[in-house]
Design a protein around this motif. Sequence first.
Motif, short mmCIF file in Angstrom:
data_model
loop_
_atom_site.label_atom_id
_atom_site.label_comp_id
_atom_site.label_asym_id
_atom_site.label_seq_id
_atom_site.Cartn_x
_atom_site.Cartn_y
_atom_site.Cartn_z
N TRP A 201 16.49 -32.65 -36.59
CA TRP A 201 15.89 -32.86 -35.18
C TRP A 201 16.34 -31.82 -34.35
N HIS A 202 17.36 -30.88 -34.64
CA HIS A 202 17.53 -29.90 -33.79
C HIS A 202 16.34 -28.64 -34.17
N LYS A 203 16.28 -28.53 -35.53
CA LYS A 203 15.47 -27.69 -36.13
C LYS A 203 13.96 -27.74 -35.68
N ALA A 204 13.50 -29.11 -35.50
CA ALA A 204 12.06 -29.58 -34.88
C ALA A 204 12.15 -29.18 -33.74
N CYS A 205 12.78 -29.56 -32.76
CA CYS A 205 12.90 -29.09 -31.22
C CYS A 205 12.78 -27.76 -31.14
N ILE A 215 8.07 -37.88 -37.63
CA ILE A 215 8.11 -39.04 -38.18
C ILE A 215 9.23 -39.15 -39.39
N SER A 216 10.18 -40.04 -39.17
CA SER A 216 11.05 -40.29 -40.20
C SER A 216 10.92 -41.81 -40.68
N LYS A 217 10.78 -41.79 -42.14
CA LYS A 217 10.86 -43.13 -42.83
C LYS A 217 12.33 -43.40 -43.10
N ILE A 221 16.72 -40.99 -36.20
CA ILE A 221 17.81 -39.82 -35.73
C ILE A 221 18.93 -40.42 -34.95
N PRO A 222 20.21 -40.13 -35.29
CA PRO A 222 21.28 -40.77 -34.54
C PRO A 222 21.31 -40.06 -32.77
N TYR A 243 9.08 -39.89 -33.34
CA TYR A 243 9.46 -39.03 -31.96
C TYR A 243 8.56 -38.18 -31.65
N ARG A 244 8.72 -37.85 -30.52
CA ARG A 244 7.87 -36.87 -29.73
C ARG A 244 8.55 -35.78 -29.34
#
Length: 247
Positions: A201-205, A215-217, A221-222, A243-244
């Motif tokens: 998530w940090h990498k994506a942000c 999108i995670s199947k 994300i905690p 998530y956006r």
Amino acid sequence: MSAHHRQLSLQAAAALLIFSLAWPYYYLRATAWDWAPVAAAIGGAAFAAARLTRQPWWWQIIHLLFAPLLWAGLQLQISPLWYLGMFMALFLIFRGAASGQIPLYLSGANTAPRLAALLPRQARMLDIGAGIGSLLLPLGSQRPDLHLSGIENAPLPWLAGWLRTRGKGIAWCWGDLWQHRLAPYQTVYCFLSPAPMIALWHKACQEMHPGALFISKAFPIPGQVPEALAGPAENPVDRLYIYRIPG
Ligand SMILES: C[S@@+](CC[C@H](N)C(=O)[O-])C[C@H]1O[C@@H](n2cnc3c(N)ncnc32)[C@H](O)[C@@H]1O
């Protein structure tokens, strides 16, 4: 301490305990070691330690069986090349499990239509850890307007995916998802494991544009609230967490 190290320590502690009891026992009786009861005792001690420290049930069974099965395997006197061959085959298929706690299992047939219904027209989408292309192939046939890419770093799944996606307009890449830039994609999809989700998530942000979709199947994300969910509430493995990327 990571989960791997915890389990390794439990098994090692059980082996040490049994060896330290068996050594004086066989020494004082002046007899050769009988390995069958030693292996069974290590299994029993490891199982007890796993139960006392409340490890998940499948670890308790692994601890119970590991030393006895090791002993039984040695009795078969199989050439060590078979073990090496099996290890190599498993590594070529499950490299992700060894290096990052992300094994290979495949998105079911329901996932592609769910994604097809929610992705914007002409979106660029990347499947990180694309397996053998079992998500990208049906998604590509249902939504030919999408620009689909996949990245995979386990050799045999990558090869299978490359053969399957050839000529289908899917960019199929070899490589480590952590080294792959996410900026060019309006959607990143993943079906991995709980272990990498926060770092991912940090990498994506950091890399994706605000407003893009992550999108995670099956694995949320905690600490993050998804913008939307798709899939049956009664079957968490089949859920999509959408998530956006914030502005
Ligand atoms: C659970 S499978 C999902 C496969 C596919 N995305 C699907 O939904 O059917 C996860 C995949 O991620 C791959 N993987 C694990 N770590 C990786 C990494 N660091 N870079 C690229 N792929 C990785 C594994 O080899 C495995 O094929």
